[in-house]
Design an enzyme around this catalytic site. Structure first.
Site, PDB file in Angstrom:
ATOM      1  N   HIS A  56      -7.692  -5.633  -0.266  1.00 56.66           N
ATOM      2  CA  HIS A  56      -6.491  -4.940   0.186  1.00 56.66           C
ATOM      3  C   HIS A  56      -5.989  -5.552   1.495  1.00 56.66           C
ATOM      4  O   HIS A  56      -6.777  -5.789   2.417  1.00 56.66           O
ATOM      5  CB  HIS A  56      -6.837  -3.470   0.374  1.00 56.66           C
ATOM      6  CG  HIS A  56      -5.674  -2.542   0.432  1.00 56.66           C
ATOM      7  ND1 HIS A  56      -4.764  -2.414  -0.593  1.00 56.66           N
ATOM      8  CD2 HIS A  56      -5.266  -1.662   1.397  1.00 56.66           C
ATOM      9  CE1 HIS A  56      -3.870  -1.501  -0.272  1.00 56.66           C
ATOM     10  NE2 HIS A  56      -4.142  -1.038   0.939  1.00 56.66           N
TER      11      HIS A  56
ATOM     12  N   GLU B 123      -9.256  -4.758  -4.487  1.00 62.02           N
ATOM     13  CA  GLU B 123      -8.572  -3.937  -3.491  1.00 62.02           C
ATOM     14  C   GLU B 123      -9.544  -3.172  -2.594  1.00 62.02           C
ATOM     15  O   GLU B 123      -9.450  -3.209  -1.368  1.00 62.02           O
ATOM     16  CB  GLU B 123      -7.638  -2.942  -4.186  1.00 62.02           C
ATOM     17  CG  GLU B 123      -6.487  -3.569  -4.962  1.00 62.02           C
ATOM     18  CD  GLU B 123      -5.283  -3.876  -4.094  1.00 62.02           C
ATOM     19  OE1 GLU B 123      -5.359  -3.680  -2.866  1.00 62.02           O
ATOM     20  OE2 GLU B 123      -4.261  -4.324  -4.651  1.00 62.02           O
TER      21      GLU B 123
ATOM     22  N   SER C  36       0.840  -1.188   0.000  1.00 57.34           N
ATOM     23  CA  SER C  36       0.000   0.000   0.000  1.00 57.34           C
ATOM     24  C   SER C  36       0.883   1.248   0.000  1.00 57.34           C
ATOM     25  O   SER C  36       1.727   1.395  -0.890  1.00 57.34           O
ATOM     26  CB  SER C  36      -0.965  -0.047   1.190  1.00 57.34           C
ATOM     27  OG  SER C  36      -1.986   0.912   1.051  1.00 57.34           O
TER      28      SER C  36
END
Length: 502
Positions: free
Chosen positions: A412, A316, A189
């Site tokens: 995610h 995500e 990330s």
């Protein structure tokens, strides 16, 4: 207890409770506390000590308001936040490959003490694993106007902290059995985007030869937008947007002010692109040490000497939706506003509708948003690095499961416990849908093995991309499936359109 000698002084570690061959050391300072005279400045060397430093506990985390499962929270007054942790199976002189982990958290939260980042399993593969804290939020990424008669306060202080940690690794990791000439830097990330920025920064050149970027986020700031954020945060803190005003505000005051600015965007559907998931901080492209955003820099050959392994997850933004981080978009009028706020052409929206004709408006929104911010951006980083002359591997995490009566998506962060081999930790079960089964353990073994091989040899087990494409490793509970590059080109690419920067 084992004692290792660093340039600053001797440190003592203990045996990992999960692997007797691995020694763990926590909370080693790699730079001085970045407060007082050092606030808003580049990192300074850590002070030395005489006696043996007991490194049994993680160091304090950077100023933030987040409280994460299994990890320590920040307490106002904690200042010695620039520390790192080591998991090592080696001894002085062993020259083992090194993996340095940079945590994510939208540049405003997170730490190296999160349980999913435990390095024991990777160390069991023969790596020396290092995780580090760095400045976050305004302390790490806020733009501070220069003050008359003083040195300028650099932008991108969080990135400069990461460079300082890598310099510490270069100078001290041999004492722990690591090879300073075989360093891989990895992140997820905002940590992955930090990795990409480091590859584009002259100040980090030569500190690592391989890089891993999972779910890099499309979130570099311009000098103009960084200055606007400073004005907003200063106003929320009740101080002037000057060096004197900002330094007079405590770290907690700036954390609280940043949260108020973020909340204001969340509450205002008319506030533009920041309304949907207001990440107000990020590396400043054009700021100190980072002349260009990584996507542009890679295409021109920056970082081509670094082997790159890229991964993203299939869905995500499902996690951000699940935890309430992003706005809900359920009607066609709100979807049209979303597309307008991000300047997304109708051709892109139509292409996504064609891929999933039965999808709800909210599902369509999450798919487009996830690709724009993570999936397609990660793929384009891989493509740009290849085009610039680098060796790049691309992978995609698609594993799903039913968790407590509802599906757990390939969202995610779900890939990271598998890559670290921490799937058995109860703190990560929300991410992966409950306790792992045998197929999950097998997937974790394949992913940790790929990271270990990449760090050791540069080859994770599949070929690099070429100018015309190549294979994409698919991470699923099925063993080692492989997809085609062109099968994962989002409608952005199919429509022949550039990826838009939010």
């Amino acid at each position: 207890m084992r004692v290792f000698r660093t340039r600053s002084g001797p440190v003592a570690g203990s045996t990992s409770p999960h692997a007797p061959e691995v020694t763990v050391l926590r909370g080693i300072p790699y730079a001085a506390p970045p407060f007082g005279a050092g606030r808003f400045r580049a990192p300074r060397p850590a002070a030395s000590w005489d006696g043996i430093r007991d490194c049994a506990a993680f160091g304090p985390v950077a100023p933030q308001s987040a409280r994460l499962p299994g990890a320590p929270a920040w307490s106002p007054g904690d200042e010695d936040v620039l520390s790192l942790n080591i998991w090592t199976p080696g001894n002085d002189g062993d020259a083992l490959p090194v993996l340095v982990w940079i945590h994510g958290g939208a540049y405003v939260f997170g730490s190296s003490a999160q349980p999913d980042f435990d390095g024991t399993v990777l160390a069991g593969h023969g790596l020396v694993v290092v995780t580090c804290n760095y400045r976050l939020g305004f302390e790490g990424f806020g733009h501070v106007p220069p003050a008359a008669g003083t040195d300028p306060c650099p932008d991108n202080r969080g990135l400069l902290d990461q460079i300082a940690a890598l310099e510490w690794v270069r100078d001290d990791i041999a004492a722990f059995g690591g090879d300073p000439g075989r360093v891989t830097v990895a992140g997820q990330s905002s940590g992955a985007s930090s990795v990409a920025c480091l590859m584009a920064m002259d100040g980090a050149r030569g500190l690592f030869g391989r890089a891993v970027a999972h779910s890099a986020v499309n979130a570099c700031a311009s000098l103009r937008s960084a200055a606007r954020t400073t004005t907003e945060v200063a106003a929320a803190a009740g101080v002037s947007a000057t060096y004197e005003g900002l330094v007079s505000a405590s770290p907690k005051a700036l954390v609280d002010a940043s949260d108020r600015v973020t909340d204001g965007y969340r509450r205002d559907p008319g506030s533009g692109a920041r309304h949907y998931d207001p990440a107000i901080y990020g590396p400043v492209a054009g700021g100190d040490g980072l002349p260009r955003d990584p996507l542009t820099a890679f295409a021109d050959g920056a970082g081509r000497e670094v082997d790159l392994l890229v991964c993203h997850t299939a869905e995500e933004y499902r996690l951000l939706d699940e935890v309430g981080s992003c706005a809900k978009v359920t009607g066609e009028d709100r979807l049209a506003s979303f597309a307008a706020d991000f300047r997304i052409p109708e051709a892109v929206m139509d292409a996504y509708r064609g891929l999933a004709p039965g999808a709800s408006v909210h599902d369509l929104y999450l798919a487009v948003y996830g690709d724009m911010m993570f999936g397609e951006y990660s793929s384009r980083l891989a493509e740009a690095h290849t085009r610039g002359g680098g060796r790049t591997r691309l992978s995609r995490f698609v594993r799903q499961r039913d968790g407590r009566g509802r599906p757990v998506r390939a969202w995610h962060c779900a890939d990271i416990p598998f890559a670290f081999g921490t799937v058995d930790d109860a703190n990560v079960h929300f991410l992966i849908g409950g306790p792992p089964g045998p197929a999950d353990h097998a997937l974790a073994a394949r992913m940790t093995g790929a990271w270990a091989e990449f760090a050791a040899t540069g080859d994770p087990g599949w070929p690099p991309l070429t100018a015309t494409g190549g294979p994409v490793r698919i991470w699923d509970t099925l063993p080692n499936p492989v997809g085609r590059w062109d099968a994962f080109r989002a409608p952005w690419r199919a429509a022949g359109l550039p990826l838009l920067t939010p």
